[in-house]
Design an enzyme around this catalytic site. Structure first.
Site, mmCIF file in Angstrom:
data_model
loop_
_atom_site.group_PDB
_atom_site.id
_atom_site.type_symbol
_atom_site.label_atom_id
_atom_site.label_comp_id
_atom_site.label_asym_id
_atom_site.label_seq_id
_atom_site.Cartn_x
_atom_site.Cartn_y
_atom_site.Cartn_z
ATOM 1 N N THR A 37 -4.471 5.873 -0.470
ATOM 2 C CA THR A 37 -4.400 6.847 -1.869
ATOM 3 C C THR A 37 -5.464 7.865 -1.457
ATOM 4 O O THR A 37 -5.100 9.041 -1.836
ATOM 5 C CB THR A 37 -4.963 5.958 -3.042
ATOM 6 N N ASP B 271 0.545 2.553 4.390
ATOM 7 C CA ASP B 271 -0.075 1.828 3.331
ATOM 8 C C ASP B 271 -0.681 0.585 3.912
ATOM 9 O O ASP B 271 -0.230 0.175 4.871
ATOM 10 C CB ASP B 271 1.162 1.489 2.441
ATOM 11 N N SER B 272 -1.723 0.301 3.301
ATOM 12 C CA SER B 272 -2.601 -0.778 4.107
ATOM 13 C C SER B 272 -2.015 -2.190 3.884
ATOM 14 O O SER B 272 -2.384 -3.098 4.504
ATOM 15 C CB SER B 272 -4.143 -0.889 3.447
ATOM 16 N N SER B 273 -0.696 -2.149 3.114
ATOM 17 C CA SER B 273 0.022 -3.571 3.046
ATOM 18 C C SER B 273 0.668 -3.566 4.522
ATOM 19 O O SER B 273 0.910 -4.859 4.646
ATOM 20 C CB SER B 273 1.076 -3.289 1.792
ATOM 21 N N THR C 296 -14.355 -8.933 -1.098
ATOM 22 C CA THR C 296 -12.743 -9.045 -1.382
ATOM 23 C C THR C 296 -12.449 -7.926 -2.509
ATOM 24 O O THR C 296 -13.209 -7.536 -3.267
ATOM 25 C CB THR C 296 -12.923 -10.430 -2.225
HETATM 26 N N1 ASP Z 1 -1.540 0.706 -1.662
HETATM 27 C C1 ASP Z 1 -2.684 1.573 -1.293
HETATM 28 C C2 ASP Z 1 -3.023 0.858 0.261
HETATM 29 O O1 ASP Z 1 -3.869 0.085 0.378
HETATM 30 C C3 ASP Z 1 -3.879 1.587 -2.280
HETATM 31 C C4 ASP Z 1 -4.961 2.146 -1.952
HETATM 32 O O2 ASP Z 1 -4.830 3.267 -1.012
HETATM 33 O O3 ASP Z 1 -5.929 2.058 -2.213
HETATM 34 O O4 ASP Z 1 -2.623 1.593 1.297
#
Ligand code: ASP
Length: 342
Positions: free
Chosen positions: A13, A57-59, A166
């Site tokens: 983000t 995206d960090s997922s 966490t």
């Molecule tokens: N879905 C986003 C990510 O983890 C959320 C963020 O950037 O905080 O990449």
């Protein structure tokens, strides 16, 4: 010599702004970070940036992504005083935990940060997070050594040891928590570092990187009424080397014979079984209740006061390092990078 910091943008983000045409959030070209955050020009540091391409995206963070991050830090290690990694918040604690193990004898700060609102939005938390992270990455003592030569997460005025964190809040600006270890620094009008809590490398000993990570680990959350098949089926998983049991309270699990037999079978098959509590604060104590004693007796290893993120990253790292599970078992109980209190 000028202080020099490398900003590494991986995605998330923080690096987004609203596309005026579509009104949707989209990543901006990170080479334009100075235009997005003109305040950065006031630092007087040499600030360079490197952007992942594509950003993620960090997922989607995985082992090759961590290895790439380590590689960028390794090749730039001597050129910069510190590193600030912009990363999505969702898996930031996993990445910070993994890097804490992959980077040995680290003598420079690696500060992860991100934001809940994009940097291109009026009420963003990203600007303060980024600016303070840079200041922390640049901070040195009287002998010109880094004040915080650790892998950290900086978020909403607090600096945490990365492998103690966490993500616990999906909306609030204070997105992270380090329940079992105090903050390394508090940021208000002043940045108040807590040197007694910071880990320092063996100065003079070389910085070393580790790339081998073995992900043959399963995590099972113990819940009331669960079928023991959820445990015994793991004996059939090819290549599986370790299982993390997410237990109740101070490391407790059902005491019925079937459950204990299923766990014993895993241990007898040479699989490392690690006990990590579902509670975020406090530690596993397998001597406190009969329910924990039963696990200890059959050879389950205590995860102490580790987070799940750190226990998982530590297992990937130790399994990558040691082909023999006995070596992994022995090292799992040791405090390697400040990830457990011992
Ligand atoms: N879905 C986003 C990510 O983890 C959320 C963020 O950037 O905080 O990449």
């Amino acid at each position: 010599m000028d202080t020099s910091i490398l900003l590494i943008y991986t995605g998330g983000t923080i690096g987004m702004k609203i596309d005026p045409q579509t009104q949707a959030l989209a990543p901006f070209d990170f080479s334009h970070i100075m235009e997005e955050v003109p305040e950065l020009k006031k630092f007087g540091y040499k600030l360079d940036s490197y952007s992942f391409d594509p950003v993620i995206d960090s997922s989607d963070a995985d082992i090759p992504f961590w290895q790439e991050l380590v590689r960028i830090i390794e090749i730039n290690y001597n050129k910069y005083d510190g590193f600030v990694v912009l990363h999505g918040t969702d898996t930031m604690s996993y990445t910070a935990s993994a890097l804490s193990f992959m980077l040995e004898n680290l003598g420079k700060p690696v500060i992860f940060t991100g934001s809940q609102l994009p940097i291109g939005m009026l009420r963003t938390d990203g600007k303060e997070n980024l600016i303070s992270s840079i200041e922390i990455a640049a901070a040195k003592d009287d002998e010109e050594r880094a004040l915080v030569p650790e892998v950290c997460i900086y978020f909403e005025s607090q600096l945490y040891r990365g492998n103690r964190t966490t993500k616990y809040n999906a909306e609030n600006f204070r997105a992270f928590r380090s329940a079992n270890y105090p903050v390394l620094a508090d940021v208000g009008i002043h940045i108040r570092f807590n040197p007694d809590l910071i880990r320092y490398p063996k100065w003079g000993k070389d910085f070393k990187v580790h790339y081998d990570m073995d992900p043959n680990v399963a995590i099972v959350k113990i819940v009331p009424g669960m079928s023991v098949n959820n445990i015994s089926i793991l004996n059939k998983v090819e290549g599986l080397r370790a299982v993390i049991l997410e237990t109740f309270g101070s490391g407790n699990a059902p005491t019925n014979g079937k459950f204990i037999d299923a766990v014993r079978q895993l241990v007898d098959n040479g699989i490392i079984v690690v006990n990590v509590s579902q509670c975020h604060a406090g530690r596993v104590d397998m001597d406190a209740y009969a329910t924990g004693v039963a696990l200890k007796k059959i050879g389950v290893v205590s995860g102490e006061d580790s987070t799940i993120e750190a226990a998982l990253a530590k297992l990937y790292f130790l399994l990558g390092k040691y082909p023999d599970n006995n070596d992994v078992r022995v090292n799992m109980s040791k405090n390697i990078r400040g990830e457990i209190s011992k």
